[in-house]
Design a protein around this motif. Structure first.
Motif, short mmCIF file in Angstrom:
data_model
loop_
_atom_site.label_atom_id
_atom_site.label_comp_id
_atom_site.label_asym_id
_atom_site.label_seq_id
_atom_site.Cartn_x
_atom_site.Cartn_y
_atom_site.Cartn_z
N GLY A 119 -43.43 -20.77 20.84
CA GLY A 119 -44.11 -19.84 19.93
C GLY A 119 -45.29 -19.18 20.60
O GLY A 119 -45.52 -17.98 20.45
N GLY A 120 -46.06 -19.97 21.35
CA GLY A 120 -47.21 -19.42 22.07
C GLY A 120 -46.79 -18.40 23.12
O GLY A 120 -47.45 -17.37 23.31
N VAL A 121 -45.68 -18.67 23.79
CA VAL A 121 -45.16 -17.72 24.78
C VAL A 121 -44.70 -16.44 24.10
O VAL A 121 -45.01 -15.34 24.57
CB VAL A 121 -44.02 -18.36 25.61
CG1 VAL A 121 -43.24 -17.31 26.38
CG2 VAL A 121 -44.59 -19.40 26.57
N LYS A 122 -44.01 -16.57 22.99
CA LYS A 122 -43.56 -15.37 22.27
C LYS A 122 -44.75 -14.53 21.81
O LYS A 122 -44.72 -13.30 21.92
CB LYS A 122 -42.67 -15.76 21.09
CG LYS A 122 -41.31 -16.28 21.52
CD LYS A 122 -40.48 -16.73 20.33
CE LYS A 122 -39.15 -17.28 20.77
NZ LYS A 122 -38.34 -17.76 19.63
N ASP A 123 -45.79 -15.19 21.31
CA ASP A 123 -46.99 -14.46 20.89
C ASP A 123 -47.64 -13.78 22.10
O ASP A 123 -48.05 -12.62 22.01
CB ASP A 123 -47.99 -15.41 20.23
CG ASP A 123 -47.55 -15.86 18.84
OD1 ASP A 123 -46.58 -15.30 18.30
OD2 ASP A 123 -48.21 -16.78 18.31
N ALA A 124 -47.74 -14.50 23.20
CA ALA A 124 -48.36 -13.93 24.40
C ALA A 124 -47.57 -12.73 24.91
O ALA A 124 -48.14 -11.71 25.31
CB ALA A 124 -48.47 -14.99 25.49
N LEU A 125 -46.25 -12.82 24.86
CA LEU A 125 -45.42 -11.71 25.32
C LEU A 125 -45.56 -10.50 24.39
O LEU A 125 -45.50 -9.36 24.86
CB LEU A 125 -43.96 -12.14 25.44
CG LEU A 125 -43.69 -13.13 26.58
CD1 LEU A 125 -42.26 -13.65 26.50
CD2 LEU A 125 -43.98 -12.51 27.94
N ALA A 126 -45.79 -10.74 23.10
CA ALA A 126 -46.01 -9.63 22.18
C ALA A 126 -47.27 -8.86 22.56
O ALA A 126 -47.33 -7.64 22.42
CB ALA A 126 -46.12 -10.15 20.74
N VAL A 127 -48.25 -9.56 23.08
CA VAL A 127 -49.49 -8.93 23.54
C VAL A 127 -49.29 -8.27 24.89
O VAL A 127 -49.73 -7.14 25.13
CB VAL A 127 -50.64 -9.97 23.61
CG1 VAL A 127 -51.86 -9.39 24.29
CG2 VAL A 127 -50.98 -10.47 22.21
N LEU A 128 -48.62 -8.96 25.80
CA LEU A 128 -48.51 -8.49 27.19
C LEU A 128 -47.52 -7.35 27.38
O LEU A 128 -47.77 -6.45 28.19
CB LEU A 128 -48.09 -9.65 28.10
CG LEU A 128 -49.15 -10.68 28.42
CD1 LEU A 128 -48.54 -11.83 29.20
CD2 LEU A 128 -50.29 -10.04 29.19
#
Length: 156
Positions: free
Chosen positions: A131-140
């Motif tokens: 989940g944290g990776v998916k959130d980070a990728l949404a930002v990046l």
């Protein structure tokens, strides 16, 4: 452009379970047109720093790590990343944490991930959860290519 993904996990590196976060990052980077190496799965701590340093030395323009950004005693990714950075880019890490909190994950505020420039590479520490990776990728995803081009000195 080359990119490298490094997964910091003692248990995944020991074969206790399979890393599931690195492949998410590899897929996202490939979708942005990067030639991706990894995910390289290494134990927490200095092996992460070594992998990041080797990726930068090998010409990676983006190095994304996953894991090791929390509060447990073995979560040392920020500590091994910081000495490698020539300049920090705090807005990226702050945006990743803020996105998680805004999307109902209050524990996102506990992530200590960093972002910054090392040589000609942008290095970003992502959380270790899917989940944290998916959130980070949404930002990046919307800013990564532009940021990497800026590191190389391209015009705005």
């Amino acid at each position: 452009m080359k990119a490298t993904v490094v997964c910091a996990s003692n248990r995944a590196a020991a074969g206790v379970y399979e890393d599931t976060t690195g492949p998410l990052i590899v897929e996202a980077l490939a979708g942005l047109g990067f030639e991706v190496t990894g995910p390289l799965v290494v134990p927490d701590g200095e092996p992460v720093g070594r992998a990041v340093r080797e990726a930068v030395d090998a010409g990676a323009r983006a190095v994304l790590t996953t894991g090791g950004t929390g509060l447990t005693p073995t979560d040392l990714t920020p500590e091994v990343t910081r000495p490698l950075l020539d300049r920090e880019v705090p807005g990226i890490a702050e945006a990743i944490r803020a996105y998680g909190v805004a999307h109902g994950v209050p524990t996102a505020a506990l992530s200590r991930g960093l972002a910054g420039v090392s040589g000609r590479a942008l290095v970003v520490n992502l959380p270790g959860s899917r989940g944290g990776v998916k959130d980070a990728l949404a930002v990046l995803t919307p800013v990564l290519v532009h940021a990497v081009e800026q590191v190389a000195g391209s015009d705005h």
